[in-house]
Design a protein around this motif. Sequence first.
Motif, PDB file in Angstrom:
ATOM      1  N   ARG A   1       9.463 -28.849  37.041  1.00  0.00           N
ATOM      2  CA  ARG A   1       9.573 -30.280  36.730  1.00  0.00           C
ATOM      3  C   ARG A   1      10.085 -30.469  35.310  1.00  0.00           C
ATOM      4  NH1 ARG A   1       5.156 -34.793  38.576  1.00  0.00           N
ATOM      5  NH2 ARG A   1       5.958 -36.597  37.439  1.00  0.00           N
ATOM      6  N   THR A   2       9.636 -29.621  34.391  1.00  0.00           N
ATOM      7  CA  THR A   2      10.146 -29.678  33.023  1.00  0.00           C
ATOM      8  C   THR A   2      11.639 -29.377  33.005  1.00  0.00           C
ATOM      9  OG1 THR A   2       8.022 -29.079  32.044  1.00  0.00           O
ATOM     10  CG2 THR A   2       9.976 -28.640  30.731  1.00  0.00           C
ATOM     11  N   LEU A   3      12.066 -28.340  33.744  1.00  0.00           N
ATOM     12  CA  LEU A   3      13.488 -28.026  33.818  1.00  0.00           C
ATOM     13  C   LEU A   3      14.281 -29.188  34.391  1.00  0.00           C
ATOM     14  CD1 LEU A   3      13.842 -24.346  35.096  1.00  0.00           C
ATOM     15  CD2 LEU A   3      14.354 -25.230  32.822  1.00  0.00           C
TER      16      LEU A   3
ATOM     17  N   PHE B   1      22.042 -47.137  43.050  1.00  0.00           N
ATOM     18  CA  PHE B   1      22.473 -48.072  42.009  1.00  0.00           C
ATOM     19  C   PHE B   1      21.592 -48.017  40.762  1.00  0.00           C
ATOM     20  CE2 PHE B   1      20.116 -50.067  45.453  1.00  0.00           C
ATOM     21  CZ  PHE B   1      19.009 -50.601  44.816  1.00  0.00           C
ATOM     22  N   VAL B   2      20.515 -47.222  40.773  1.00  0.00           N
ATOM     23  CA  VAL B   2      19.691 -47.003  39.584  1.00  0.00           C
ATOM     24  C   VAL B   2      19.433 -45.500  39.469  1.00  0.00           C
ATOM     25  CG1 VAL B   2      17.615 -47.606  38.290  1.00  0.00           C
ATOM     26  CG2 VAL B   2      18.562 -49.232  39.940  1.00  0.00           C
ATOM     27  N   PRO B   3      20.348 -44.741  38.880  1.00  0.00           N
ATOM     28  CA  PRO B   3      20.159 -43.281  38.784  1.00  0.00           C
ATOM     29  C   PRO B   3      18.865 -42.927  38.058  1.00  0.00           C
ATOM     30  CG  PRO B   3      22.406 -43.901  38.202  1.00  0.00           C
ATOM     31  CD  PRO B   3      21.632 -45.179  38.307  1.00  0.00           C
ATOM     32  N   GLY B   4      18.141 -41.986  38.624  1.00  0.00           N
ATOM     33  CA  GLY B   4      16.901 -41.536  38.002  1.00  0.00           C
ATOM     34  C   GLY B   4      15.664 -42.262  38.466  1.00  0.00           C
ATOM     35  N   LEU B   5      15.810 -43.300  39.295  1.00  0.00           N
ATOM     36  CA  LEU B   5      14.664 -44.057  39.782  1.00  0.00           C
ATOM     37  C   LEU B   5      14.210 -43.519  41.137  1.00  0.00           C
ATOM     38  CD1 LEU B   5      12.703 -46.481  39.497  1.00  0.00           C
ATOM     39  CD2 LEU B   5      14.424 -47.862  40.700  1.00  0.00           C
TER      40      LEU B   5
ATOM     41  N   ALA C   1      18.928 -35.870  32.964  1.00  0.00           N
ATOM     42  CA  ALA C   1      19.089 -34.937  31.842  1.00  0.00           C
ATOM     43  C   ALA C   1      18.620 -35.527  30.516  1.00  0.00           C
ATOM     44  CB  ALA C   1      20.532 -34.463  31.733  1.00  0.00           C
ATOM     45  N   SER C   2      17.732 -36.528  30.568  1.00  0.00           N
ATOM     46  CA  SER C   2      17.250 -37.172  29.347  1.00  0.00           C
ATOM     47  C   SER C   2      16.025 -36.477  28.770  1.00  0.00           C
ATOM     48  CB  SER C   2      16.901 -38.632  29.630  1.00  0.00           C
ATOM     49  OG  SER C   2      15.793 -38.712  30.526  1.00  0.00           O
ATOM     50  N   GLY C   3      15.325 -35.689  29.582  1.00  0.00           N
ATOM     51  CA  GLY C   3      14.070 -35.084  29.152  1.00  0.00           C
ATOM     52  C   GLY C   3      12.896 -36.030  29.199  1.00  0.00           C
TER      53      GLY C   3
ATOM     54  N   VAL D   1       3.536 -40.635  31.331  1.00  0.00           N
ATOM     55  CA  VAL D   1       4.801 -40.492  30.625  1.00  0.00           C
ATOM     56  C   VAL D   1       4.915 -39.058  30.141  1.00  0.00           C
ATOM     57  CG1 VAL D   1       3.819 -41.194  28.395  1.00  0.00           C
ATOM     58  CG2 VAL D   1       6.270 -41.490  28.814  1.00  0.00           C
ATOM     59  N   ALA D   2       6.127 -38.525  30.088  1.00  0.00           N
ATOM     60  CA  ALA D   2       6.336 -37.154  29.621  1.00  0.00           C
ATOM     61  C   ALA D   2       7.693 -37.050  28.955  1.00  0.00           C
ATOM     62  CB  ALA D   2       6.239 -36.155  30.771  1.00  0.00           C
ATOM     63  N   HIS D   3       7.780 -36.157  27.974  1.00  0.00           N
ATOM     64  CA  HIS D   3       9.048 -35.882  27.294  1.00  0.00           C
ATOM     65  C   HIS D   3       9.206 -34.374  27.170  1.00  0.00           C
ATOM     66  CE1 HIS D   3      12.439 -35.978  24.620  1.00  0.00           C
ATOM     67  NE2 HIS D   3      11.762 -35.382  23.649  1.00  0.00           N
ATOM     68  N   ALA D   4      10.325 -33.868  27.668  1.00  0.00           N
ATOM     69  CA  ALA D   4      10.622 -32.435  27.610  1.00  0.00           C
ATOM     70  C   ALA D   4      11.818 -32.205  26.700  1.00  0.00           C
ATOM     71  CB  ALA D   4      10.913 -31.891  29.005  1.00  0.00           C
ATOM     72  N   PHE D   5      11.798 -31.088  25.985  1.00  0.00           N
ATOM     73  CA  PHE D   5      12.937 -30.749  25.128  1.00  0.00           C
ATOM     74  C   PHE D   5      13.032 -29.238  25.010  1.00  0.00           C
ATOM     75  CE2 PHE D   5       9.240 -31.328  22.454  1.00  0.00           C
ATOM     76  CZ  PHE D   5       9.290 -30.303  21.525  1.00  0.00           C
TER      77      PHE D   5
END
Length: 570
Positions: free
Chosen positions: A76-78, A319-323, A379-381, A414-418
Amino acid sequence: MGNLTRMARGESSGRGAIARAAPRALLAVLAISVPVVSATAQQQARESAGAAQQEPARLELGGAILAAGDQASYLRTLALLDSTREIPWSIQPFTAALERRLAAPAGDGTTSPWAGRFTGSSATIQLLRPDVLAIHNSALPVGANDGVLWAGRGSTIAAQAGVRAQWGRVRLQLAPIIFRAANADFDLLPNGQADPWLFRDPRRPTQIDLPQRFGSDPYTRVDLGDSFIDVEAFGVAAGFSTARLSWGPAREYPLVQSVNAGGFPHIFIGTAAPVNVGIGTLHVRHIAGRMEQSDWSPIQTGPLHRFHVGFVASFAPSFVPGLEVGGMRVMNVRWHEGTPSLSQLTRPFQGVINDQIGDINKNDENQFASLFLRFSPRASGFEAYAEWAREDFSGNWRWLAMQPDDLGGLTLGVAHAFRSDDGNLHTLRAELVTAEIGHHERLGRTLNQPIPLYWHVRTRQGMTNRGQILGAAAAYGGAGATLAYDRYTANGRLTIALERFLIGDWSQTLGPIGGVPQPEVRYGARAELLRFRGDADWSLQLGPSWTLNHLLVPGHDVFNLNAQLRWRGW
């Protein structure tokens, strides 16, 4: 022992009923699924036949990706960083088609820290990696989302092993698990029941199968664990499974189907991968199975099992990529002799209002439903998600409109990966759930009779399996929050987490007020270190926690140390 004997007698007949019902269930849901998948079935079949078999060989059991497990969390992080791994995360375990997508090389050409642990395997039959786990709780039973295990006070030892096989489109995995909990003595919150029922839940001892402690002796169980057999063809995946489930986008607190209680015997059918429906892609799954109870269940005569049927759908609009948006509905009903009828198998698609007319929404059905969404720009993380769930038992549409939050709960995350310069992966994540008891005015209910989630009057085991909550344990009339950091390197993983749980604020004997000014709350920290050593891996976890106002006694605080040591081989 009498109850165990009765359960043993029912085991054979119950599983036989499910087996006899399997063809009918598969045909029923296939009739719903085929129109959706037919447009892309041939394309998916070619993809399945042509893709290299990519089974994770040196992670977890080395077989299928376990729902909400180490592999799933890492992948999921990848996926947050690589749009080519974009799949629905709200229906786990994954199908073979989705596992192949997840295990494929990154679309941007980058390598990942654990890439060496994923290897293509063409073996028809291979042994799973043995998994041995030791857990120790110094003062209280502390633990959640650990599957069929129940780690009481003292030491608990668990072992899992097995075999996997694949013949073309057919997969088989046998992964039984055995554990023994010392189940040492600790103080219980009085529930007004006499021995041996004093071990039952302190809030609703006669209306939910949720023991505070599993008796006074060591607790041992043997379970089929993460076993299954499935087949994929023409865009459809179907089979029989006892593997753990996780539905919805939540990592820690799924409200309806989570890994907290482990898996249960069920048949399933759904899409092998998301299919194009014109305005987006749709991924669905339908299950029907049998729930078991513990020896301390409120039900001691008559049918001791329950029929469990559920449906989940995840839609990704083009029409909403990532949703990703979706919902689910599950039913728990008292087990009846004979093969489940087509009407029972398709209950999630029937009426949602308790009109007390005919067979729709009878009082002996424990119904639960949720809506969820997840947004992760490609690809936003980054990802943010929510799940809103409620007891699906509204008297009429007007009441549903006036109080949609009645007997409900909410999970937010919420999560943020980098990726750092050294190629390591990092995740910062936060998640909270709240299902605290409100006023609940429905049917004249007041604070004299507060009602937590997951319990039920007629199906008196509640939304549980073998004495553990099917959804989020923290949502049983309480709340929870987790703040965590994960670091993935070529050598393994480091996780550090802070947690808070509102355990309870009333009991059957003390009542909702009872002169107790403060609730029972647990604060904890958790540090886990996973290290790869050749083809094996080791992990050590330490989790100190402080339970404030234990037993609802102000100022009575208890310290517990949860220590875990795990080894998984070859």
